[in-house]
Enzyme design. Sequence first.
Site, PDB file in Angstrom:
ATOM      1  N   SER A 100       0.994  -1.097  -0.123  1.00  0.00           N
ATOM      2  CA  SER A 100      -0.092   0.073  -0.084  1.00  0.00           C
ATOM      3  C   SER A 100       1.031   1.327  -0.186  1.00  0.00           C
ATOM      4  CB  SER A 100      -0.866   0.129   1.184  1.00  0.00           C
ATOM      5  OG  SER A 100      -1.542   1.146   1.348  1.00  0.00           O
ATOM      6  N   TYR A 155      -1.989   0.033   9.935  1.00  0.00           N
ATOM      7  CA  TYR A 155      -2.041  -0.421   8.589  1.00  0.00           C
ATOM      8  C   TYR A 155      -0.796  -0.325   7.853  1.00  0.00           C
ATOM      9  CZ  TYR A 155      -3.451  -1.104   3.742  1.00  0.00           C
ATOM     10  OH  TYR A 155      -3.605  -2.000   2.361  1.00  0.00           O
TER      11      TYR A 155
END
Length: 325
Positions: free
Chosen positions: A104, A127
């Site tokens: 990501s 995250y």
Amino acid sequence: MIQIIGGSGFVGSFLINDLKDFDVQNLDKNPSPFFNNLSNLGNILDKKKLNFDKNVSFVVHLAAEHRDDVLPKSLYYDVNVNGTRNVLEAMDSAGIKNLIFTSSVAVYGLNKSNPDENHILDPFNHYGKSKSQAESIIREWYKNDPQNKSITIIRPTVIFGERNRGNVYNLFKQISSGRFIMIGNGENSKSMAYVRNITSFIKNRIEKKEIGYNVYNYADKPDYSMQSLTKIIEKKVKIKLANLKIPYSLGLLAGYFFDILSILTKKKYSVSSVRIKKFCATTQFNSDKCHSLFEAPFTLEEGINKTLNYEFLNKKQDKIEFYSE
């Protein structure tokens, strides 16, 4: 054979459809809504379920905890870090050398100046931190046999498209309803990725199978400011929004209020401080590297229009047909 991990979700369903000419197997903790004949139930935290077929040549690892309201926070590290370690151990047991891993752009952090793949990693949330740690594990795994392994790490920006129910869908829904009010000045730019483009890129990387350790940002261009994106959606759905803006400080205060309320009520709300920060941040990423070797089948505006058609305008005119097993 291609083994997909986490293929029952939004991105995975489109990817399996794109790979219809390949021999594909899917492992996911949830049943597939479209491809159950190709799927087995399993969790990457359960090593007993990670016995890969000896005929597998490629693993595409999509599984992750990615929502920004996951509790407890340790789940990010359990799934994204330890789960990835389990996948690599299972690949070693089966002698599999080829991996595509979806990381990501969250590994870069917020408000960076158009970072490319060489930019320093500075994740701001759990995250992003867990994805960065997972990348480190994969990099060490690659070093054990660099002459024979093909590693592709893809760092996509926010992915949107038909049937997704994430933050972009919520934004499109609010704007399309005519009840949207901008938080901040709306001048912050947003990189976005249309789902059918990123699955096409994954397919492209499988077909090329480049030996070595390769990292790619993925974003469809051009980047729109929040103000420009709002105007595109207004035009498509034929509405006119009130020209009202909430100051960032006031919006962030509201986000903290809902954070506290969520703790007290043990409920999840669509508003949070993290989402306000992400909404108002400049999240713009350099994707020249991937687009120098890959031509996306859809423009960004085509992806936006297809999503709006499917979700809010006329599903019959832009129906999605997945192949039947």
